[in-house]
Write an enzyme that holds these catalytic residues in place. Structure first.
Site, PDB file in Angstrom:
ATOM      1  N   PRO A 105       0.827  -1.211   0.000  1.00  0.00           N
ATOM      2  CA  PRO A 105       0.000   0.000   0.000  1.00  0.00           C
ATOM      3  C   PRO A 105       0.862   1.263   0.000  1.00  0.00           C
ATOM      4  O   PRO A 105       1.890   1.316   0.659  1.00  0.00           O
ATOM      5  CB  PRO A 105      -0.805  -0.108   1.292  1.00  0.00           C
ATOM      6  CG  PRO A 105      -0.143  -1.138   2.117  1.00  0.00           C
ATOM      7  CD  PRO A 105       0.675  -1.996   1.217  1.00  0.00           C
ATOM      8  N   GLU A 106       0.465   2.236  -0.777  1.00  0.00           N
ATOM      9  CA  GLU A 106       1.147   3.531  -0.773  1.00  0.00           C
ATOM     10  C   GLU A 106       0.205   4.540  -0.110  1.00  0.00           C
ATOM     11  O   GLU A 106      -0.852   4.168   0.403  1.00  0.00           O
ATOM     12  CB  GLU A 106       1.521   3.928  -2.209  1.00  0.00           C
ATOM     13  CG  GLU A 106       2.522   2.933  -2.822  1.00  0.00           C
ATOM     14  CD  GLU A 106       3.087   3.377  -4.178  1.00  0.00           C
ATOM     15  OE1 GLU A 106       3.083   4.582  -4.464  1.00  0.00           O
ATOM     16  OE2 GLU A 106       3.527   2.504  -4.932  1.00  0.00           O
ATOM     17  N   ARG A 151      22.644  15.736  -4.907  1.00  0.00           N
ATOM     18  CA  ARG A 151      22.168  14.351  -4.803  1.00  0.00           C
ATOM     19  C   ARG A 151      22.448  13.635  -6.116  1.00  0.00           C
ATOM     20  O   ARG A 151      21.926  14.030  -7.155  1.00  0.00           O
ATOM     21  CB  ARG A 151      20.660  14.310  -4.535  1.00  0.00           C
ATOM     22  CG  ARG A 151      20.267  14.961  -3.251  1.00  0.00           C
ATOM     23  CD  ARG A 151      20.240  13.952  -2.126  1.00  0.00           C
ATOM     24  NE  ARG A 151      19.867  14.617  -0.889  1.00  0.00           N
ATOM     25  CZ  ARG A 151      19.557  13.982   0.221  1.00  0.00           C
ATOM     26  NH1 ARG A 151      19.577  12.675   0.257  1.00  0.00           N
ATOM     27  NH2 ARG A 151      19.238  14.645   1.301  1.00  0.00           N
ATOM     28  N   HIS A 174      -4.298 -15.507   9.091  1.00  0.00           N
ATOM     29  CA  HIS A 174      -3.450 -14.313   9.110  1.00  0.00           C
ATOM     30  C   HIS A 174      -4.089 -13.096   9.784  1.00  0.00           C
ATOM     31  O   HIS A 174      -3.576 -11.994   9.670  1.00  0.00           O
ATOM     32  CB  HIS A 174      -2.975 -13.909   7.706  1.00  0.00           C
ATOM     33  CG  HIS A 174      -2.361 -15.020   6.926  1.00  0.00           C
ATOM     34  ND1 HIS A 174      -1.256 -15.711   7.380  1.00  0.00           N
ATOM     35  CD2 HIS A 174      -2.702 -15.576   5.739  1.00  0.00           C
ATOM     36  CE1 HIS A 174      -0.944 -16.645   6.483  1.00  0.00           C
ATOM     37  NE2 HIS A 174      -1.807 -16.586   5.488  1.00  0.00           N
TER      38      HIS A 174
END
Ligand SMILES: [Zn+2]
Length: 272
Positions: A2-3, A153, A91
């Site tokens: 999931p984001e 970066r 689960h």
């Protein structure tokens, strides 16, 4: 995995069921998820009334007076609201019995999730949450910030966007989609981004995330939403998982490459 949009969808989904309800009982069926669970977790959260459900990065925070229950779904975690007559499923590791006679169940086949309790806000007391970067949908995540933090970066922009210390909640799916929308290739070195690039990336991220939240989140694996329905949310990905399929803009084949060990999808023609 999931984001941010999926987690926000879950927060929005469980909120009406939990708000102002008392936790009458808590059952814990495992000793360890990603880490060892606190031994007195169940006893400590019993009796508390839930006053707020919030999200920070991909952490779900269920809180009341001097009580915070923090949940992270890890790779395969899901939360669902069940009735007392619904039996526990395989689960299901953690259950909150609510004063409404409903149950919040945490299911996690791969056990990479986290559940922990604290008396202080985890935002102020837990190292995992204290060191996080800004929320992508908040105003402190803006192009000035991205431009400044990307100087010096040497990593690919996609890798930078997936670093929770830079900005939280963006994983492989939404990083790929946002970069397509900004017409910037995922392997572009961060320090080479122009101010205009940063502006485009920031606005694309916000756009993509808002759209996904509106659609109810999306994820590739089977996903159980709060109403207990299986399946996954629909989101029309433009590049993610579309290797060799035609680009929606130029019809060129979508390419797949590895960046920092992660599959990355982009259009060679549209993204520079
Ligand atoms: Zn294209």
């Amino acid at each position: 995995m999931p984001e941010l949009p999926e987690v926000q969808t879950i927060v929005d989904g469980i909120e009406p069921y939990l708000l102002n309800k008392k936790i009458v009982k808590c059952n814990v069926y495992v000793k360890k998820l990603r880490w060892k669970l606190q031994p007195n977790l169940a006893r400590n959260i019993q009796g508390f009334k839930v006053l707020k459900i919030s999200r920070r990065a991909k952490y779900i925070i269920i809180s009341g007076k001097d009580f915070y229950l923090t949940i992270h779904l890890g790779m395969t975690g899901t939360l669902r609201i069940a009735n007392k007559k619904d039996s526990r499923e395989k689960h299901d590791h953690f259950e909150l019995y609510l004063s409404s006679n409903l149950i919040l169940r945490f299911n996690d086949p791969r056990k990479f999730g986290m559940v922990f309790y604290s008396n202080d806000s985890p935002l102020l007391s837990n190292k995992l949450l204290m060191d996080l970067g800004p929320e992508p949908l908040e105003s402190d995540f803006n192009h000035h910030y991205l431009y400044a933090i990307s100087r010096n970066r040497n990593v690919a922009i996609k890798t930078l966007l997936m670093n929770a210390k830079i900005v939280v909640g963006i994983g492989n799916i939404y990083a790929s989609e946002a970069l397509f929308l900004s017409k910037i290739k995922p392997q572009k070195i961060s320090k080479k981004l122009s101010k205009k690039n940063c502006k485009d990336i920031v606005s694309s991220i916000k756009k993509v995330l808002k759209k996904a939240i509106k659609k109810g989140g999306s994820t590739i694996n089977d996903y159980i939403n709060v109403d207990g329905k299986k399946g996954y949310f629909q989101y029309d990905f433009k590049v993610y998982g579309r290797t060799h399929l035609p680009c929606h803009i130029c019809q060129n084949d979508i390419s797949q490459i590895k960046i920092n060990q992660r599959s990355s999808f982009y259009c060679k023609k549209c993204q520079k």
